[in-house]
Design a protein around this motif. Sequence first.
Motif, PDB file in Angstrom:
ATOM      1  N   LYS A  51       0.691  -1.209   0.005  1.00 52.19           N
ATOM      2  CA  LYS A  51       0.043   0.023   0.129  1.00 52.19           C
ATOM      3  C   LYS A  51       0.645   1.181   0.232  1.00 52.19           C
ATOM      4  CE  LYS A  51      -3.718  -2.224   2.518  1.00 52.19           C
ATOM      5  NZ  LYS A  51      -4.527  -2.130   4.073  1.00 52.19           N
ATOM      6  N   HIS A  52       2.033   1.111   0.559  1.00 53.03           N
ATOM      7  CA  HIS A  52       2.967   2.420   0.672  1.00 53.03           C
ATOM      8  C   HIS A  52       4.240   2.068  -0.101  1.00 53.03           C
ATOM      9  CE1 HIS A  52      -0.177   3.820   3.321  1.00 53.03           C
ATOM     10  NE2 HIS A  52      -0.052   2.759   3.912  1.00 53.03           N
ATOM     11  N   SER A  53       5.025   3.161  -0.252  1.00 52.07           N
ATOM     12  CA  SER A  53       6.297   3.226  -0.873  1.00 52.07           C
ATOM     13  C   SER A  53       7.245   3.007   0.374  1.00 52.07           C
ATOM     14  CB  SER A  53       6.831   4.328  -1.682  1.00 52.07           C
ATOM     15  OG  SER A  53       8.043   4.097  -1.865  1.00 52.07           O
ATOM     16  N   LEU A  54       8.443   2.036   0.282  1.00 59.42           N
ATOM     17  CA  LEU A  54       9.677   1.944   1.230  1.00 59.42           C
ATOM     18  C   LEU A  54      10.339   3.157   1.187  1.00 59.42           C
ATOM     19  CD1 LEU A  54      10.327  -1.956   0.709  1.00 59.42           C
ATOM     20  CD2 LEU A  54       8.885  -0.857   2.333  1.00 59.42           C
ATOM     21  N   SER A  55      10.860   3.703  -0.128  1.00 54.02           N
ATOM     22  CA  SER A  55      11.749   4.707  -0.052  1.00 54.02           C
ATOM     23  C   SER A  55      11.593   5.376  -1.465  1.00 54.02           C
ATOM     24  CB  SER A  55      13.175   3.980   0.140  1.00 54.02           C
ATOM     25  OG  SER A  55      13.607   3.410  -1.130  1.00 54.02           O
ATOM     26  N   ASP A  56      12.450   6.198  -1.864  1.00 57.60           N
ATOM     27  CA  ASP A  56      12.319   6.564  -3.245  1.00 57.60           C
ATOM     28  C   ASP A  56      13.301   6.002  -4.184  1.00 57.60           C
ATOM     29  OD1 ASP A  56      14.751   7.806  -2.121  1.00 57.60           O
ATOM     30  OD2 ASP A  56      14.341   9.749  -2.785  1.00 57.60           O
ATOM     31  N   THR A  57      14.088   4.971  -3.694  1.00 59.67           N
ATOM     32  CA  THR A  57      15.190   4.359  -4.511  1.00 59.67           C
ATOM     33  C   THR A  57      14.657   3.156  -5.317  1.00 59.67           C
ATOM     34  OG1 THR A  57      16.661   5.234  -2.908  1.00 59.67           O
ATOM     35  CG2 THR A  57      17.544   3.158  -4.282  1.00 59.67           C
ATOM     36  N   TYR A  58      15.191   3.193  -6.487  1.00 62.25           N
ATOM     37  CA  TYR A  58      14.711   1.954  -7.275  1.00 62.25           C
ATOM     38  C   TYR A  58      15.702   0.616  -6.818  1.00 62.25           C
ATOM     39  CZ  TYR A  58      14.948  -1.086 -11.385  1.00 62.25           C
ATOM     40  OH  TYR A  58      14.855  -2.272 -12.477  1.00 62.25           O
ATOM     41  N   TRP A  59      17.066   0.743  -6.858  1.00 63.15           N
ATOM     42  CA  TRP A  59      17.737  -0.397  -6.705  1.00 63.15           C
ATOM     43  C   TRP A  59      18.530  -0.058  -5.444  1.00 63.15           C
ATOM     44  CZ3 TRP A  59      18.315  -4.592 -10.371  1.00 63.15           C
ATOM     45  CH2 TRP A  59      19.051  -5.492  -9.923  1.00 63.15           C
ATOM     46  N   LEU A  60      18.292  -0.622  -4.333  1.00 61.85           N
ATOM     47  CA  LEU A  60      19.011  -0.606  -3.227  1.00 61.85           C
ATOM     48  C   LEU A  60      19.756  -1.897  -2.981  1.00 61.85           C
ATOM     49  CD1 LEU A  60      19.464   1.254  -0.720  1.00 61.85           C
ATOM     50  CD2 LEU A  60      17.535   0.229   0.335  1.00 61.85           C
ATOM     51  N   ASN A  61      21.091  -1.564  -3.167  1.00 65.87           N
ATOM     52  CA  ASN A  61      21.920  -2.832  -2.622  1.00 65.87           C
ATOM     53  C   ASN A  61      22.121  -2.877  -1.094  1.00 65.87           C
ATOM     54  OD1 ASN A  61      22.786  -3.812  -5.312  1.00 65.87           O
ATOM     55  ND2 ASN A  61      24.068  -1.793  -5.703  1.00 65.87           N
ATOM     56  N   VAL A  62      22.142  -4.127  -0.660  1.00 66.30           N
ATOM     57  CA  VAL A  62      22.319  -4.159   0.760  1.00 66.30           C
ATOM     58  C   VAL A  62      23.547  -4.873   1.176  1.00 66.30           C
ATOM     59  CG1 VAL A  62      21.064  -5.382   2.871  1.00 66.30           C
ATOM     60  CG2 VAL A  62      19.826  -4.760   0.938  1.00 66.30           C
ATOM     61  N   ASN A  63      24.353  -3.968   1.821  1.00 69.73           N
ATOM     62  CA  ASN A  63      25.698  -4.308   2.186  1.00 69.73           C
ATOM     63  C   ASN A  63      25.969  -4.615   3.527  1.00 69.73           C
ATOM     64  OD1 ASN A  63      26.015  -2.951  -0.500  1.00 69.73           O
ATOM     65  ND2 ASN A  63      28.169  -3.076  -0.029  1.00 69.73           N
ATOM     66  N   ASP A  64      24.940  -4.708   4.519  1.00 74.66           N
ATOM     67  CA  ASP A  64      24.821  -5.048   5.730  1.00 74.66           C
ATOM     68  C   ASP A  64      24.964  -6.643   5.843  1.00 74.66           C
ATOM     69  OD1 ASP A  64      22.900  -3.078   8.241  1.00 74.66           O
ATOM     70  OD2 ASP A  64      24.753  -2.735   7.001  1.00 74.66           O
ATOM     71  N   PRO A  65      25.904  -7.113   6.613  1.00 68.33           N
ATOM     72  CA  PRO A  65      26.133  -8.732   6.612  1.00 68.33           C
ATOM     73  C   PRO A  65      24.890  -9.224   7.075  1.00 68.33           C
ATOM     74  CG  PRO A  65      28.183  -7.421   7.524  1.00 68.33           C
ATOM     75  CD  PRO A  65      27.234  -6.313   7.307  1.00 68.33           C
ATOM     76  N   GLY A  66      24.641 -10.309   6.650  1.00 64.61           N
ATOM     77  CA  GLY A  66      23.404 -11.021   7.348  1.00 64.61           C
ATOM     78  C   GLY A  66      22.378 -11.082   6.473  1.00 64.61           C
ATOM     79  N   PHE A  67      22.020  -9.723   6.025  1.00 59.87           N
ATOM     80  CA  PHE A  67      20.934  -9.829   5.071  1.00 59.87           C
ATOM     81  C   PHE A  67      20.858 -10.616   3.956  1.00 59.87           C
ATOM     82  CE2 PHE A  67      17.701  -7.503   2.188  1.00 59.87           C
ATOM     83  CZ  PHE A  67      16.918  -7.159   3.154  1.00 59.87           C
ATOM     84  N   PRO A  68      19.656 -11.363   3.690  1.00 54.08           N
ATOM     85  CA  PRO A  68      19.763 -12.511   3.072  1.00 54.08           C
ATOM     86  C   PRO A  68      19.393 -12.278   1.276  1.00 54.08           C
ATOM     87  CG  PRO A  68      17.585 -12.345   3.993  1.00 54.08           C
ATOM     88  CD  PRO A  68      18.406 -11.330   4.606  1.00 54.08           C
ATOM     89  N   PHE A  69      19.197 -10.827   1.065  1.00 53.44           N
ATOM     90  CA  PHE A  69      18.742 -10.716  -0.203  1.00 53.44           C
ATOM     91  C   PHE A  69      19.691  -9.854  -1.219  1.00 53.44           C
ATOM     92  CE2 PHE A  69      14.992 -10.849   2.401  1.00 53.44           C
ATOM     93  CZ  PHE A  69      14.332 -12.116   1.920  1.00 53.44           C
ATOM     94  N   VAL A  70      19.828  -9.956  -2.412  1.00 56.71           N
ATOM     95  CA  VAL A  70      20.878  -9.203  -3.295  1.00 56.71           C
ATOM     96  C   VAL A  70      20.428  -7.745  -3.087  1.00 56.71           C
ATOM     97  CG1 VAL A  70      21.432  -8.829  -5.585  1.00 56.71           C
ATOM     98  CG2 VAL A  70      21.038 -11.127  -5.006  1.00 56.71           C
ATOM     99  N   GLY A  71      19.179  -7.453  -2.782  1.00 57.91           N
ATOM    100  CA  GLY A  71      18.920  -6.036  -2.849  1.00 57.91           C
ATOM    101  C   GLY A  71      17.529  -5.793  -2.554  1.00 57.91           C
TER     102      GLY A  71
END
Length: 443
Positions: free
Chosen positions: A293-313
């Motif tokens: 229902k709502h947007s998470l952010s204004d970014t299209y492609w958010l790379n995740v560089n925090d260790p332990g996060f299981p998704f590419v982005g």
Amino acid sequence: MIKKFDVVIVGAGFTGLTAAYILSKKGFKVCVLESDNSPGGLAGTFEFADGITLEKFYHHWFNNDYFVPKLVKELGMSGDIITLPTKTGMYFNGQVWKLSSPLDLMQFKPLSVINRIRLGLVVLKIRKVKDWRQIEHLSIREWLEPLCGKKVYKVVWEPLILSKFSIYTEVINAVWMWKKLVLRGGTRNMKGNEELAYFKGGFGKLAQAMVTAIESNQGVVCFNEEVTGVIIKDNSILSLKTSSGKVVGSTFLFTPAFPIIAGIFDGTPEKKWIESMRRVKYLGNMCLVLRLKHSLSDTYWLNVNDPGFPFVGVIEHTNFDLPCNYDGSHIVYLSRYLALEDSVWSYSNERYVDYALNYLQRMFPAIDRSWLIDYHISRSEYAQPVTERNYSGYVPKSETPYNNALISTMAQIYPEDRGTNYAIREGYKIAEHLSRINHVKSL
């Protein structure tokens, strides 16, 4: 009476469809056999309950790609191409950092000023590599770490490579990263911002248009048709065994992943060739599409560089293609590459959504389950070929032990990584090869 085709193609992904389209235009009698219920392969689509259609796995193409717009133009659909600037970023240490322009890069405070400069200079350094064979014997770490330094590698590159290649992180050869960086460096406009392109309505719409074109050229495209074996005489394939009977052809093209092709040829004499296909390893992919229902952010492609996060982005598709095209909802893709032995692969859909939302809430605390309108999960066992050191020395070629059969799969799109633009390119290329074979046979 059994109908005989000039060319029988296994797989209705973009390589198979492109080859079939080109060959049918040349007047060849073509048959495409697809085990799924719709065309497009990894670029295929699904529908939510209200009819909103989306790709199973997120897709776009780069503004310097050639073969997608070439094909779209041939089909008379150039008006459906959307080219837009995109916002990219990186989630690191609990914060989102913009990385859409050189200025953003210089403001990336997790790195010292010196290391920001080193990161910016990487693209210039990699452009000095003119022959990818010079670095194919190196892993990504062995090649990239000396170019940018250990700190830059650890903060920027290592988390991305780990989330992409899982247990194979340390064996992927440097060519994969080299080509990615060269390609991305060439997609920026005069201001240094990146522009990407999308096909209005999704790549599934383009795939269906190709099916329509093939059929208008008297070709045949069969869905829910699994190929289970081959009938061989001497050094030629006579026909294919399928779930509904026998399909006879003069020439054959196989486009699925190597393990699937190997399974089709199990029991035939060419055991060494079959094993060479099984030598190529793959990672699976679980792709969760959230309709919010709502947007998470204004970014299209958010790379995740925090260790332990299981998704590419976190790929918020509606920051690229507008929410109004999806009944005002916001579309988010969460993609995970993993070995099939990973316990997560066997999660039920409900458990996987809970698993994903738990991680997503760490990044975006405001989100809760009340935001969720609907979701869809797609799974592919053979989503990403693993290009180990000296990959070119062991990956099977297009030629087969049979004089009337060729293979063309995404694992052979090398030194580039698999992608729709290259799948279409290979379709054009293999169609020319097949047309020459058929021309010789007709003389």
